[in-house]
Enzyme design. Structure first.
Site, PDB file in Angstrom:
ATOM      1  N   TRP A   1     -14.214  80.524 110.046  1.00 33.25           N
ATOM      2  CA  TRP A   1     -15.480  81.213 109.785  1.00 33.25           C
ATOM      3  C   TRP A   1     -16.387  80.317 108.941  1.00 33.25           C
ATOM      4  O   TRP A   1     -17.552  80.087 109.272  1.00 33.25           O
ATOM      5  CB  TRP A   1     -15.164  82.526 109.065  1.00 33.25           C
ATOM      6  CG  TRP A   1     -16.336  83.365 108.653  1.00 33.25           C
ATOM      7  CD1 TRP A   1     -17.246  83.080 107.677  1.00 33.25           C
ATOM      8  CD2 TRP A   1     -16.712  84.613 109.194  1.00 33.25           C
ATOM      9  NE1 TRP A   1     -18.171  84.079 107.573  1.00 33.25           N
ATOM     10  CE2 TRP A   1     -17.858  85.045 108.503  1.00 33.25           C
ATOM     11  CE3 TRP A   1     -16.184  85.424 110.206  1.00 33.25           C
ATOM     12  CZ2 TRP A   1     -18.484  86.257 108.780  1.00 33.25           C
ATOM     13  CZ3 TRP A   1     -16.814  86.634 110.469  1.00 33.25           C
ATOM     14  CH2 TRP A   1     -17.949  87.039 109.769  1.00 33.25           C
TER      15      TRP A   1
ATOM     16  N   SER B   1     -22.827  79.911 101.424  1.00 32.90           N
ATOM     17  CA  SER B   1     -21.642  79.771 102.282  1.00 32.90           C
ATOM     18  C   SER B   1     -20.462  79.499 101.358  1.00 32.90           C
ATOM     19  O   SER B   1     -20.494  78.563 100.554  1.00 32.90           O
ATOM     20  CB  SER B   1     -21.832  78.629 103.272  1.00 32.90           C
ATOM     21  OG  SER B   1     -20.659  78.447 104.045  1.00 32.90           O
TER      22      SER B   1
ATOM     23  N   ASN C   1     -17.565  77.219 110.819  1.00 33.14           N
ATOM     24  CA  ASN C   1     -18.596  77.527 111.803  1.00 33.14           C
ATOM     25  C   ASN C   1     -19.944  77.815 111.127  1.00 33.14           C
ATOM     26  O   ASN C   1     -21.005  77.501 111.670  1.00 33.14           O
ATOM     27  CB  ASN C   1     -18.169  78.705 112.672  1.00 33.14           C
ATOM     28  CG  ASN C   1     -17.089  78.318 113.671  1.00 33.14           C
ATOM     29  OD1 ASN C   1     -17.046  77.161 114.118  1.00 33.14           O
ATOM     30  ND2 ASN C   1     -16.208  79.250 114.005  1.00 33.14           N
ATOM     31  N   GLU C   2     -19.874  78.461 109.953  1.00 34.95           N
ATOM     32  CA  GLU C   2     -21.093  78.631 109.166  1.00 34.95           C
ATOM     33  C   GLU C   2     -21.703  77.269 108.865  1.00 34.95           C
ATOM     34  O   GLU C   2     -22.923  77.068 108.982  1.00 34.95           O
ATOM     35  CB  GLU C   2     -20.785  79.334 107.834  1.00 34.95           C
ATOM     36  CG  GLU C   2     -20.727  80.837 107.874  1.00 34.95           C
ATOM     37  CD  GLU C   2     -20.525  81.441 106.493  1.00 34.95           C
ATOM     38  OE1 GLU C   2     -20.420  82.679 106.420  1.00 34.95           O
ATOM     39  OE2 GLU C   2     -20.469  80.688 105.486  1.00 34.95           O
ATOM     40  N   LEU C   3     -20.859  76.331 108.487  1.00 39.32           N
ATOM     41  CA  LEU C   3     -21.327  74.993 108.122  1.00 39.32           C
ATOM     42  C   LEU C   3     -21.998  74.309 109.325  1.00 39.32           C
ATOM     43  O   LEU C   3     -23.012  73.626 109.160  1.00 39.32           O
ATOM     44  CB  LEU C   3     -20.158  74.157 107.603  1.00 39.32           C
ATOM     45  CG  LEU C   3     -20.523  72.858 106.891  1.00 39.32           C
ATOM     46  CD1 LEU C   3     -21.277  73.148 105.605  1.00 39.32           C
ATOM     47  CD2 LEU C   3     -19.272  72.037 106.582  1.00 39.32           C
TER      48      LEU C   3
END
Length: 1127
Positions: free
Chosen positions: A83, A19, A86-88
Site C-alpha cells: 500500500w 504517506s 503504491n502510494e509512493l
C-alpha cells in the site's frame, strides 16, 4: 516536469498528503505532526484509517493528486507495505506530471538505507517484493531512490521531535508561499482564538461553510477576524474583507440611497467582484454574480454589518461560491446569525484576569507584565476596564509613559467612559434600533444589573416594553448575558447606559433614572424631582448622611423603582438620616421598594402598596409596615431580615401570590398573623432566629411550601403543619419534632440541641434524604445503626456532640461523600462507615491515630484533624491517597510521627504528576514533631506550612529579605527548580482565617547583562494561627521554546535572581525571610512525578507555539553579537 506556474495555478483540495506506515508512526510522530498542521491552518488529507488492500484506494489516489505537497514519512516498516509503496509511485507520478512538491522524513532510519534499499529496511523491502513482478519491483526501487534523494528531514539530527515538526510545518508554509503575516503575532490570546475558530472553519472540508463570530462591542471580534483573514487569505483563490469602510467606499456615488435600491445592489456586487477578480471594470446584471463566483474558492469576511441587504447581495446562498469557500460573519447580534441559518458560531468571551492584565501591560508598558511598583495599580486599572480588550488597550495607551503619581490621581476618573470606548459601545446601543429595547437596556444599566431574570420580568410586567422579546434581543446582541437566572451587564456597558441617561437633561430631576450620589442627594434634599423620574438607585455605603425633604417624593409620582441599599449588611456603618417627622409620602406606583436600614418605625401613612412586586427592607428600624388590609395581589417577595424592632406582620390575606417571606432575625416578632393561611403560593418561609416567636397559627397547611427555616426559634411552642412534600427543613435550636411528622420528599434536614437522633425519628425521614445536619447536643451518645437506611445520604454532619464516643460499625453508606464530626470531643475511633468519602472533618476529636485503613478512603480530597490533641501518629498509608489535596494537622500538640513518604517509587506510580501542585499540609503548632526531618524526607512535591521564626539550615541559601541571588550557577537544562521556604509573620486578624498568595519569579542574567524573566510561580495558603509560619513548597519553572532560546547559542545565563513576594494587600502579613535548596540537593528529586522528564509544562505542544518568538530572539542575539564583535 510541469512548470511551477502550472503547479501554483492548480486548484488544490489539500495542502499536504502524508504517506506513512501506521504501525510505526500513526499514534506518535504523525499525530503530533497533524496537530501542528491543524494549528497552522494547513489542510492535510486524513485517511481516517481507510481499510488497506493491495491496490490503491480511489479515495487515497484522489487525495494524493489533489494535494500541493506530499510528505513521505519513511520508517522501519514502510517498505513492508505494498500500500505504502503504491502510494509512493502515485506521489512520484504527480511530482513529474504537475510539479507536486515532496518532502521526505526519515524516522529512526538511515536515509542511505532507503536510497539504496540496504540494511534492515532493504531486507524488509526484499521480503515485500516476493511474488511481485520484476517490473513492479523496479518501479518501487526507482521511486524509493527518487524520493530519498530529495533533501528532507532526518530525526536523528534534531535535539527533539517537537522542534523538527515545527520546522517542517514552517517549511510547508514557505513552499506554499503562505507564510502568515506577523501583524497579529504579538496579540495576547490570539492563538487560542484562531485554534478554536479552526475547528469551526473545518478547512479540510470541501463544503461551502458559513461561520459566525459573536460577542459584545470592544471584545476583539474584528481583531480575531482580521487575524484569520491575514493568515488564511493566501490559501484561497480570492479573499475579501467587507466592513463599513468597504461599503461606504463602494457606495460613494450613491450617497443618500439604500441597499434596497436595485442599482445600489448591483453597484455593491460590482465592487465585490472587482475585489474577487482583482479587476476594475466588471459588467454584471441580475443573477450574474452567483454564476461568476461559482467555481471560485473564496474567503469572505463580513465584519459588523447587521444589514440583511448586504448579506443578501453578497452571500445570500452558499452555492454561489466554489468548493471549500468560507464566509465569516462578525456580529454582535446572535439572532442575525440564526436568521441566516449560520449554525457554526464562535462566542468570544472576556479574557481571564491574567490575560486581561497581560493585554493591559502590552498596551501600557509594551511588555507582558508590569514593573513591580505598578503591579497593584495595573491590576486595579484592568479591573476598572472589566477585562474588556478595548478598554484595556485604550486605558493602557492613555497611561503609557506616565508617572505613578499621575496614575493614582487618574484612578477615580477611570470609572467613566473614555471617548473612544464610549463611542464604540454606543454603536451597539444605537444598533438596537428599537425604542423599547433601548428602554430595557437603560433599565438594566441603572436599576436591574445583577437581579434575577424572573424578578425583572415581574417588575416590568406592566410597562408595555415587550420584556421577553427585549431581553432576548439584548442577549443576542451581547449587551447582557444570563447566568443562573441572573442578568449581568458588563461594567462599561452599564456606564454607557448611565451616561445616556445623564445626557437626557442638565437637571437630574428631569431624567428617567437617578444613579449618581451627588444628583440623588441634591434631588432628595431640595425636592427637585419630577414626574419623569422612574427609578432611583443609591448605595448608602457611599455616603455618611442623607437629607430627605418631607415632600421629596411628591413630585416623582411616576416613580416605580426605589433602591436604597447596602452590599455590606454585615458591617455596622453609621449613616446619619435626616428624615423629617412630617415625611408622609411614597409614590403609590412603586413596584420595587428596597430601603435597607430604613430609619423610621413605619412606612408613610399615605403610602398605598397595591402595586408592590418586591418589598425589601433589611436591618430596618421598622416596628410595623402599615395598618389595615391592602390589596397586595402583585407582591411576590417580602424581605424584612434583621429588622430587630419589628413587632407585627401586616394582614397578608390579600397577598395571594406571595412566594417568598424572609423574616430571619426579627427578634421582636412574637407571632405570625393567621392570614398566612391564605398564602397558597408561598414556597420559602424563613423565620430563623426570631427568638421571641412563640406561636404559629394552628391549622395552617401551606401546600406550596418547599423550604422552611425555624432555626433558633427557641421559644416556639407550637408547630404549623409541615407539608409532606417539603424538601428543605431547618429546625435547629427549636422544640422537639412533632411525633406525627412524615417527610416523604425531604432532601435536607438540619437539627440540633434538644432533638434526639433516635430510631423513631429515623423512621420519619425519607430514604431520599441527601443531607443531615445534627449538632450541639451534649446528651447524644451514639448514632443509630438504622442510619444505613438513608441510602441516598451524601452529607452527614454531627458536630459538637461532646459525648458521642463511636459510630456504628459494619455499615457502608455508599453515597456518603462528606462527613463532619468536628468537636465531638469524646470520639476516639476513626470512622469507618463509607469508603467513598471525599471530605472528612475530624477536628477537635479524641482520635489517637490515623490508622493503616486510611488507604481505603481512596477518594479522599480533604482531611481536617486540626486540634486533635490526643493524636499521636499518622499512618504512612495516607501517602497512598492519590486524590488528597489538603490535610490539616495544626495544633495536634502530641503528634510525634507523621511519615508521609512510604516508598517514594510506589508513590510515583500511584500519584499523577498534576496532583502534587495542590497537595497542602498544615503542621502548625505540632511542637513534638521533628519538622526538619519532615521537610528533609519529602521526596515529592508538597506544600507545607509549619511553625517557625527563621529559615532552617536545611536550605543552603537563606536571607532575611525577600530575594536571593545566585551569581554562579549553570542554567542549561529544560527546567529550573528548587525547594523554597518563606517566613511569614501573622500579626493579627479579625476573621476566622487569613489566606495569602506567595508568588515566586526568577530573572536569568548573562555576563553581558541580558536577562529574561520567568512566569510567576503562584502558591495559595490559608492559616488560622498567629505568629511566625514557615511555608515550604517546591518551585518548577519549565522552559518552553520562549525561554530555551535564551539558553542556547552564544550566551550563557549563569546568574539567577529569585524574588518571593506576598501578593495580598494585607498589612497583618509580613514576609520576613526566605531560603532555597536547589533541586540537585533534594533527595530523589529525579524520581518525582513532576520531574522534568515527564513535566507537563515541558511538552511538544507548548514548544510548537513559540516558533515565531524563537526566530525573532535568534535574530536579536545575532544583532547583539555583531555589535559586540565590532567594538
Amino acid at each position: 516536469m510541469a512548470s511551477s506556474s502550472s503547479s501554483s495555478s492548480r486548484n488544490w483540495s489539500y495542502h499536504v498528503f502524508p504517506s506513512f506506515s501506521g504501525e510505526d508512526v500513526r499514534n506518535t510522530f504523525l499525530s503530533h505532526f497533524l496537530k501542528e498542521l491543524d494549528r497552522k491552518l494547513i489542510i492535510s488529507f486524513k485517511d481516517n484509517e481507510i481499510e488497506r488492500s493491495q491496490s490503491l484506494d480511489p479515495e487515497l489516489k484522489h487525495g494524493i493528486r489533489n494535494s500541493r505537497i506530499a510528505v513521505v514519512v519513511f520508517s522501519k516498516t514502510y517498505a513492508s507495505s505494498s500500500w505504502c509503496l503504491n502510494e509512493l509511485l502515485e506521489i512520484v507520478k504527480c511530482k513529474k506530471e504537475f510539479g507536486q512538491l515532496v518532502i521526505p522524513i526519515f524516522y529512526n532510519l538511515d536515509p542511505s538505507h532507503v536510497r539504496k534499499q540496504t540494511g534492515d529496511f532493504g531486507k524488509i523491502f526484499e521480503k515485500t517484493c516476493r511474488n511481485k513482478t520484476v517490473d513492479e519491483k523496479i518501479r518501487w526501487k526507482e521511486a524509493l531512490t527518487d524520493v530519498a534523494n530529495i533533501l528532507g528531514y532526518h530525526i536523528v539530527t534534531w535535539d527533539n521531535e517537537a522542534s523538527m515538526i515545527e520546522e517542517i510545518a514552517n517549511d510547508i508554509l514557505g513552499k506554499m508561499n503562505i507564510s502568515p503575516s506577523n501583524d497579529f503575532e504579538d496579540l495576547v490570546g490570539i492563538e487560542d482564538h484562531i485554534t478554536k475558530m479552526s475547528s469551526l472553519l473545518h478547512l479540510e472540508s470541501e463544503e461551502v461553510r458559513m461561520v459566525g463570530i459573536w460577542g459584545p462591542s470592544g471584545i476583539g471580534k474584528t481583531t480575531i477576524a482580521r487575524a484569520l483573514f491575514s493568515r488564511l487569505s493566501c490559501q484561497f483563490q480570492s479573499s475579501v474583507f467587507i466592513d463599513k469602510v468597504f461599503i461606504s467606499k463602494s457606495m460613494e456615488v450613491y450617497s443618500g440611497a439604500n441597499l434596497v435600491d436595485y442599482n445600489m445592489k448591483l453597484h455593491l456586487q460590482r465592487a465585490f467582484l472587482a475585489e474577487i477578480f482583482d479587476k476594475k471594470d466588471i459588467k454584471i446584471h441580475v443573477g450574474a454574480m452567483e454564476k461568476m463566483v461559482k467555481h471560485r474558492k473564496a474567503l469572505i469576511v463580513i465584519d459588523d454589518l447587521d444589514d440583511q441587504d448586504v448579506l443578501d447581495a453578497l452571500a445570500d446562498q452558499t452555492q454561489w461560491f466554489g468548493s471549500g469557500s468560507r464566509i465569516i460573519v462578525v456580529t454582535e447580534n446572535k439572532h442575525f446569525l440564526r436568521a441566516n441559518r449560520i449554525d457554526h458560531i464562535y462566542k468570544v468571551c472576556l479574557p481571564s484576569n491574567a490575560l486581561a492584565l497581560e493585554m493591559f501591560c502590552r498596551s501600557a508598558f509594551k511588555k507582558n507584565s508590569p514593573p513591580d511598583d505598578f503591579l497593584e495599580l495595573s491590576s486595579e486599572v484592568a479591573l476598572r476596564a472589566g477585562n474588556l480588550p478595548l478598554g484595556l488597550n485604550v486605558l493602557g495607551s492613555n497611561l503609557r509613559g506616565i508617572n505613578k503619581g499621575y496614575w493614582i490621581d487618574m484612578l477615580p476618573r477611570l470609572q467613566g467612559l473614555d471617548g473612544k470606548i464610549g463611542k464604540t459601545l454606543r454603536v451597539s446601543y444605537d444598533g438596537l434600533n428599537n425604542r423599547k429595547d433601548e428602554a430595557i437596556f437603560r433599565h438594566i444599566a441603572c436599576i436591574f444589573n445583577g437581579e434575577k431574570v424572573s424578578d425583572i420580568k415581574l417588575l416590568l410586567a406592566n410597562s408595555n416594553l415587550d420584556v421577553n422579546i427585549g431581553l432576548k434581543n439584548l442577549v443576542d446582541r451581547s449587551l447582557i448575558c444570563e447566568r443562573f437566572n441572573t442578568l449581568e451587564m458588563h461594567s462599561l456597558l452599564q456606564e454607557l447606559g448611565k451616561e445616556i441617561v445623564r445626557t437626557q437633561s442638565n437637571q437630574p430631576g428631569e431624567r428617567e433614572f437617578l444613579v449618581d450620589l451627588k444628583d440623588i442627594c441634591d434631588v432628595l434634599e431640595h425636592n427637585t424631582g419630577t414626574k419623569k423620574v422612574l427609578g432611583i438607585t443609591l448605595d448608602i455605603d457611599e455616603t455618611d448622611e442623607l437629607h430627605i425633604h418631607e415632600s421629596s417624593f411628591k413630585g416623582m409620582h411616576n416613580l416605580l423603582f426605589l433602591k436604597i441599599y447596602t452590599k455590606k449588611l454585615d458591617q455596622k456603618k453609621k449613616v446619619r438620616w435626616h428624615l423629617p417627622e412630617r415625611f408622609d409620602y411614597l409614590p403609590s406606583r412603586l413596584r420595587l421598594l428596597r430601603f435597607d436600614r430604613y430609619p423610621s418605625k413605619c412606612l408613610p401613612s399615605n403610602f398605598h402598596p397595591e402595586n408592590l412586586v418586591k418589598l425589601q427592607m433589611q436591618q430596618s428600624k421598622l416596628e410595623k409596615l402599615w395598618d389595615g388590609v391592602h390589596s397586595l395581589a402583585g407582591l411576590r417577595n417580602m424581605d424584612l431580615r434583621g429588622s430587630r424592632n419589628l413587632k407585627e406582620i401586616p394582614d397578608l390575606s390579600m397577598a395571594t401570590n406571595l412566594e417568598t417571606l424572609k423574616l430571619s432575625s426579627c427578634s421582636s416578632l412574637v407571632e405570625l398573623p393567621s392570614s398566612i393561611q391564605y398564602l397558597n403560593k408561598l414556597n420559602d418561609l424563613d423565620m430563623s432566629y426570631c427568638d421571641h416567636l412563640e406561636t404559629i397559627p394552628s391549622g395552617v397547611n401551606l401546600k406550596s411550601l418547599d423550604r422552611l427555616n425555624l432555626s433558633g426559634c427557641s421559644r416556639l411552642k407550637s408547630f404549623l403543619d409541615i407539608p409532606t412534600n417539603i424538601s428543605w427543613l431547618d429546625i435547629g435550636q427549636t422544640a422537639d419534632i412533632p411525633s406525627n411528622l412524615r417527610l416523604q420528599n425531604l432532601d435536607e434536614l438540619i437539627l440540633c440541641e434538644r432533638v434526639q437522633l433516635r430510631t423513631p425519628l429515623m423512621t420519619m425521614l425519607s430514604p431520599t434524604l441527601t443531607r443531615l445536619t445534627f449538632s450541639n447536643n451534649p446528651s447524644f451518645v451514639e448514632v443509630p445503626s438504622s442510619i444505613q437506611n438513608l441510602y441516598q445520604l451524601e452529607h452527614l454532619e454531627i458536630m459538637n456532640c461532646r459525648n458521642l464516643v463511636t459510630l456504628p460499625t459494619g455499615i457502608n453508606l455508599d453515597s456518603l461523600i462528606s462527613l463532619d464530626l468536628s468537636h465531638c470531643s469524646q470520639l476516639k475511633t476513626f470512622p469507618d462507615i463509607s469508603t467513598n468519602i471525599s471530605d472528612l472533618n475530624l477536628s477537635y476529636t479524641a482520635i489517637e491515630e490515623v490508622p493503616l485503613s486510611i488507604e481505603k478512603l481512596s477518594l479522599l480530597c480533604y482531611l481536617d484533624m486540626n486540634g486533635c490533641s490526643n493524636l499521636l501518629c499518622v499512618s504512612p498509608n495516607i501517602s497512598k491517597l492519590k486524590h488528597l489535596e489538603r490535610a490539616d494537622f495544626s495544633d495536634c500538640v502530641e503528634l510525634t510521627e507523621a511519615s508521609w513518604n512510604g516508598s517514594s517509587s510506589e508513590m510515583v506510580k500511584l500519584l499523577p504528576a498534576d496532583n502534587f501542585s495542590t497537595v497542602k499540609l498544615n503542621f502548625i503548632n505540632c511542637f513534638k514533631l521533628d519538622l526538619t526531618a519532615l521537610i528533609q524526607n519529602q521526596t515529592f512535591f508538597m506544600q507545607l506550612i509549619l511553625t517557625g521564626e527563621e529559615v532552617p539550615s536545611y536550605f543552603t541559601h537563606r536571607t532575611s529579605g525577600d530575594s536571593i541571588s545566585l551569581p554562579h550557577i549553570s542554567v542549561c537544562q529544560s527546567f529550573f527548580s528548587f525547594r523554597g521556604c518563606t517566613v511569614i509573620d501573622v500579626d493579627s486578624f479579625s476573621t476566622i482565617s487569613v489566606s495569602f498568595d506567595i508568588e515566586v519569579c526568577c530573572r536569568f542574567i548573562d555576563r553581558f547583562g541580558n536577562h529574561f524573566d520567568s512566569t510567576d510561580f503562584p502558591g495559595y495558603f490559608i492559616t488560622t494561627k498567629l505568629g511566625g509560619h514557615l511555608v515550604v513548597f517546591d518551585c518548577y519553572f519549565p522552559f518552553n521554546e520562549e525561554f530555551t532560546t535564551f539558553l542556547d547559542g552564544q550566551f550563557n545565563y549563569d546568574h539567577v535572581d529569585i524574588q518571593f513576594r506576598l501578593t495580598n494587600d494585607n498589612s497583618q502579613l509580613k514576609l520576613k525571610g526566605c531560603g532555597i535548596l536547589l533541586s540537585e540537593d533534594v533527595p530523589s528529586l529525579d524520581n518525582r512525578p513532576c520531574s522534568p522528564n515527564i513535566l507537563p509544562g515541558v511538552c511538544e505542544d507548548s514548544a510548537l507555539e513559540r516558533r515565531s518568538f524563537r526566530t525573532k530572539m535568534r535574530m536579536m542575539r545575532m544583532r547583539l553579537l555583531k555589535k559586540l564583535l565590532n567594538r
